[in-house]
Design an enzyme around this catalytic site. Structure first.
Site, mmCIF file in Angstrom:
data_model
loop_
_atom_site.group_PDB
_atom_site.id
_atom_site.type_symbol
_atom_site.label_atom_id
_atom_site.label_comp_id
_atom_site.label_asym_id
_atom_site.label_seq_id
_atom_site.Cartn_x
_atom_site.Cartn_y
_atom_site.Cartn_z
ATOM 1 N N GLY A 13 -16.537 -3.270 1.172
ATOM 2 C CA GLY A 13 -15.928 -2.279 0.301
ATOM 3 C C GLY A 13 -15.410 -2.868 -0.998
ATOM 4 O O GLY A 13 -15.723 -4.002 -1.367
ATOM 5 N N THR A 72 -8.641 -1.523 -2.694
ATOM 6 C CA THR A 72 -7.760 -0.519 -2.113
ATOM 7 C C THR A 72 -6.315 -1.001 -2.217
ATOM 8 O O THR A 72 -6.055 -2.174 -2.498
ATOM 9 C CB THR A 72 -8.130 -0.189 -0.661
ATOM 10 O OG1 THR A 72 -7.497 1.039 -0.278
ATOM 11 C CG2 THR A 72 -7.699 -1.295 0.304
ATOM 12 N N TYR A 73 -5.417 -0.062 -1.999
ATOM 13 C CA TYR A 73 -3.983 -0.354 -2.028
ATOM 14 C C TYR A 73 -3.417 -0.215 -0.627
ATOM 15 O O TYR A 73 -3.793 0.692 0.124
ATOM 16 C CB TYR A 73 -3.260 0.632 -2.960
ATOM 17 C CG TYR A 73 -1.755 0.622 -2.796
ATOM 18 C CD1 TYR A 73 -0.987 -0.430 -3.288
ATOM 19 C CD2 TYR A 73 -1.104 1.659 -2.121
ATOM 20 C CE1 TYR A 73 0.389 -0.445 -3.119
ATOM 21 C CE2 TYR A 73 0.275 1.652 -1.953
ATOM 22 C CZ TYR A 73 1.011 0.596 -2.447
ATOM 23 O OH TYR A 73 2.369 0.578 -2.269
ATOM 24 N N ALA A 89 -8.938 5.253 4.000
ATOM 25 C CA ALA A 89 -9.953 4.273 3.623
ATOM 26 C C ALA A 89 -10.427 3.513 4.854
ATOM 27 O O ALA A 89 -9.686 3.354 5.832
ATOM 28 C CB ALA A 89 -9.384 3.298 2.591
ATOM 29 N N GLY A 106 -12.568 -0.149 5.793
ATOM 30 C CA GLY A 106 -13.178 -1.396 5.347
ATOM 31 C C GLY A 106 -13.188 -2.377 6.497
ATOM 32 O O GLY A 106 -12.130 -2.691 7.048
ATOM 33 N N GLY A 163 -10.214 -2.771 9.218
ATOM 34 C CA GLY A 163 -10.169 -1.477 9.889
ATOM 35 C C GLY A 163 -9.949 -0.300 8.967
ATOM 36 O O GLY A 163 -10.725 -0.067 8.041
ATOM 37 N N ILE A 164 -8.851 0.450 9.184
ATOM 38 C CA ILE A 164 -8.616 1.711 8.483
ATOM 39 C C ILE A 164 -7.229 1.724 7.846
ATOM 40 O O ILE A 164 -6.338 0.975 8.259
ATOM 41 C CB ILE A 164 -8.738 2.915 9.438
ATOM 42 C CG1 ILE A 164 -7.637 2.867 10.512
ATOM 43 C CG2 ILE A 164 -10.122 2.968 10.083
ATOM 44 C CD1 ILE A 164 -7.511 4.137 11.331
ATOM 45 N N ALA A 165 -7.067 2.595 6.856
ATOM 46 C CA ALA A 165 -5.756 2.806 6.230
ATOM 47 C C ALA A 165 -5.591 4.298 5.991
ATOM 48 O O ALA A 165 -6.378 4.904 5.258
ATOM 49 C CB ALA A 165 -5.650 2.037 4.917
ATOM 50 N N CYS A 171 -11.695 2.089 -4.401
ATOM 51 C CA CYS A 171 -13.044 2.073 -3.829
ATOM 52 C C CYS A 171 -14.115 2.275 -4.890
ATOM 53 O O CYS A 171 -15.218 2.740 -4.586
ATOM 54 C CB CYS A 171 -13.175 3.117 -2.723
ATOM 55 S SG CYS A 171 -12.008 2.858 -1.379
#
Length: 228
Positions: A81, A84-85, A156, A158, A169-171, A187
């Site tokens: 990816g 991201t924050y 998100a 990644g 993983g995920i956010a 992204c």
């Protein structure tokens, strides 16, 4: 202290880090657990964390998309990816699974299937709060339609997979400072916004989101979360 590996194939450790976790420590912990899973020495794990304000770059991130990070730290993550924050009010779930075997809807040795499983997990979790999460062709992550038109990203994804063990993983945006996303092109997509449960009028605590994530994880991955 040694931790026994569960002999139940449909159980995954479910851990939650207290407070805010710095990114280098999180990355080191993920890498160590992934190596131990690969060696058959540790159990699979989902690790829930909350980070201080920071930006991470995936392997496809462009330097030009880091606009003005301000006082937030910046890291190269090694995941797939772009930018991201992460920060307070966002639930990050790092997913360390042995993908050489199937997990519910996710076939063995299928990275695309694994990402689809993460998408389904997030969509199912959001549905529990009355939010319709959607997919978009060519755009990774989970999107929601805006009441006045357009759409915004609420979660998100990644990941990195090394020798069939996943990490990162995920956010999911619960109630973060959405202004922080202005420090990057999230992204690599500039034409759409970012939203959160709070911005949608859903007053959910992190604990409530964690419980929903656990329920949905079991449905999608056919693996019972085991708190540790």
């Amino acid at each position: 202290m040694d931790r026994a590996v569960s002999t139940t194939t449909n159980a995954v450790e479910w851990a939650k880090a207290p407070g805010l976790t710095d990114y280098p420590s999180a990355l080191a912990e993920m890498q160590a657990r992934a190596a131990a899973i690969r060696a058959g020495e540790e159990a699979e794990r989902v690790w829930l964390v909350e980070h201080p304000p920071l930006y991470t770059a995936g392997t496809s991130a462009r330097d030009a998309d880091l606009l003005h990070p301000g006082d937030a730290q910046v890291f190269r993550s090694g995941r797939g990816g772009q930018w991201t924050y992460h920060g307070p009010g966002q639930r990050v779930a790092y997913v360390m699974l042995d993908l050489s075997r199937p997990h519910g809807r996710v076939p063995a040795r299928d990275v695309r299937g694994f990402v689809a499983g993460l998408e389904a997990w997030l969509i199912d979790t959001l549905a529990g709060f009355g939010v319709r999460g959607e997919l978009r062709e060519g755009r990774v992550g989970i999107w929601v339609a805006n009441p006045l038109g357009g759409e915004s990203k609420i979660a998100a994804i990644g990941v990195r997979v090394s020798r069939w063990v996943s990490y990162h993983g995920i956010a999911l945006n619960v109630a973060p400072d959405l202004g922080r996303f202005g420090g990057i092109v999230p992204c690599g997509i500039s034409e759409h916004g970012v939203t959160s449960l709070a911005a949608l009028g859903v007053a959910a605590t992190l604990d409530a989101v964690d419980a929903a994530l656990a329920r949905s994880f079991e449905r999608v991955f056919d693996a019972a979360p085991q708190p540790v």
